[in-house]
Motif scaffolding. Structure first.
Motif: not given
Length: 498
Positions: A382-396
């Motif tokens: 999960y650490r690899h993709l967290l930076p992108a998820l923080k910018r697009k949390p709605g995609a989770f």
């Protein structure tokens, strides 16, 4: 003794006893009946000197069908079994032949095959001189029911053994029968042994042999590995595991010894894989202590090791997709997003995977496996993709890899609670924040414990309160005051020096 034949020894002893006693007393001493004693006295010689019996004690139940019906069937198909032939007789003749004829029919078929049957395979015992042959094999050990940190540990064992002395080396293999596992295990065994045998044999390992090739030639990597150590690579014939009996039998004895060690230990739970590996090493060392004398003899016949080991990994080239993932050997790995679009050279070790770009290691991950019954495996960090998820949390919420992002069960259960009680956008933002907090604060386990307590209280986690507790603190820089001496002080120093 009803049902037992009188032996020559009994006849001799009866004859000696008869010289000093009556027939009844001599028979009683020998434990035989008076009737048997009379037959002994009436016989011309010993029981073993009599000819074969030429009469029947009852009528032949297969008369009229054995030669006329059954023999033609056996001559055409020698593999027919007694039960099959009896059912055919019952089909043809109704109730004439009952199930009680089965044993007679089976004995008759057995005698016919001994006289007229096909030639059977002969196994030729081999004699291996010291230093000539070593064997390698993998075996599945799931039946040992070992668990690591509370989770069932499905694994294999790689075992290397010398055919002459029986010296062995074993290692845990968490994945499948890969070339990397074979190369690492084989090299570790050779260096632990301190020498190299003339020949190394395996069965039809997919890692070592190309089973789909018509000529069944060695794969290039395995051939290079054996050439590096000066060994001649061989294999047993496909499907003939008995040709590898020197290692197949030792697989059973090793698993049996491991099972006994675990029973003696009292439980099969280990904190880490390394703890379990130490138990395996102890069991192997105990087995090797039994063969020190032949091992000393065999070591003197081994060839010298090369100057250095050769590579123990397999190289595969793959491009990182726009989804921040890469697929290698049916396992999907997450990769830091900065590597998207790059074509990396991946090195596959038995337990880990490395990604190289231009001679620099830019990525490392635990080696993933394909679960039983599934076409693909996933190894997502999960650490690899967290930076992108923080910018697009709605995609989770509807992300295809969402369930693989949860490092522990408590995180998944927290997400299920959030999506039930909060609006989707707010739930996504809070969940991504919790994962980010676990990564930034290096508190994955501690945060999971707190989330479990929140779930038991039927509440929703407070991200701000958790951040206050677990987020890393910025250490304030100390204020350093530097006082510069006046320049006139240097003039005073010169004056003193003069």
């Amino acid at each position: 003794m009803p049902g037992r034949k009188i032996t020559d020894q009994q006849v001799r002893k009866y004859t000696e006893a008869r010289r000093q006693a009556t027939q009844q007393i001599a028979a009683a001493r020998m434990g035989i009946s008076v009737r048997s004693a009379r037959r002994i006295e009436q016989a011309d010689g010993l029981p073993s000197q009599g000819g074969p019996r030429t009469w029947r004690t009852r009528a032949d139940p297969l008369a009229g069908v054995w030669e006329e019906e059954l023999l033609p069937l056996l001559a055409r198909e020698p593999g027919l079994q007694g039960r099959t032939l009896l059912e055919e007789l019952q089909r043809r003749h109704g109730d004439v032949f009952g199930d009680g004829v089965l044993r007679t029919l089976q004995r008759r078929i057995r005698m016919w095959r001994a006289e007229h049957g096909q030639e059977k395979e002969v196994f030729f015992a081999q004699s291996n001189p010291p230093g000539r042959l070593a064997l390698s094999d993998f075996t599945v050990c799931n039946e040992l029911n070992v668990s690591i940190a509370g989770e069932r540990f499905e694994h294999r064992l790689y075992q290397f053994a010398l055919a002459y002395s029986g010296w062995r080396h074993a290692e845990l293999v968490c994945g499948g029968e890969s070339f990397a596992a074979l190369a690492q295990g084989l090299q570790n065994a050779l260096w632990a042994l301190g020498g190299v045998p003339e020949e190394h044999r395996t069965d039809s390992l997919s890692a070592a042999f190309n089973n789909l090739a018509e000529a069944e030639t060695l794969t290039r990597r395995y051939a290079d590995l054996c050439q590096h150590y000066g060994m001649r690579p061989t294999r047993n014939n496909l499907g003939q595991s008995h040709e590898n009996g020197a290692i197949e039998s030792r697989q059973g004895s090793l698993k049996g010894a491991l099972d006994q060690a675990l029973l003696l230990r009292g439980h099969r739970e280990f904190a880490t894989v390394a703890d379990y590996q130490r138990v395996v090493a102890d069991v192997v060392a105990r087995l090797n202590r039994r063969i020190q004398t032949p091992l000393t003899e065999e070591r003197s016949q081994l060839k010298a090791l090369p100057v250095r080991r050769t590579s123990e990994y397999e190289e595969i080239e793959a491009r990182v997709t726009k989804f921040g993932t890469v697929s290698i050997r049916r396992v999907l790995y997450s990769v830091p997003s900065r590597l998207i679009g790059h074509r990396l050279q991946f090195r596959l070790y038995p337990e880990r995977l490395e990604g190289w770009l231009g001679g620099v290691s830019v990525f490392e991950s635990v080696r993933g496996t394909v679960p039983a019954g599934k076409p693909r495996g996933k190894q997502i960090d999960y650490r690899h993709l967290l930076p992108a998820l923080k910018r697009k949390p709605g995609a989770f919420a509807r992300w295809a890899l969402r369930d693989e992002m949860f490092p522990r069960t408590e995180y998944r259960q927290t997400w299920e609670r959030l999506i039930e009680t909060l609006p989707e956008r707010q739930a996504c933002k809070l969940m991504v924040g919790l994962l980010d907090l676990a990564a930034r604060g290096a508190c994955e386990a501690q945060l999971a414990q707190v989330l479990g307590e929140v779930l038991q209280a039927d509440a929703v986690p407070d991200l701000d309160a958790l951040a206050e507790r677990f987020a890393p603190r910025e250490t304030p820089m100390p204020v350093v005051t530097v006082s510069l001496p006046p320049l006139s002080a240097y003039d005073d120093l010169f004056a003193v020096a003069a």
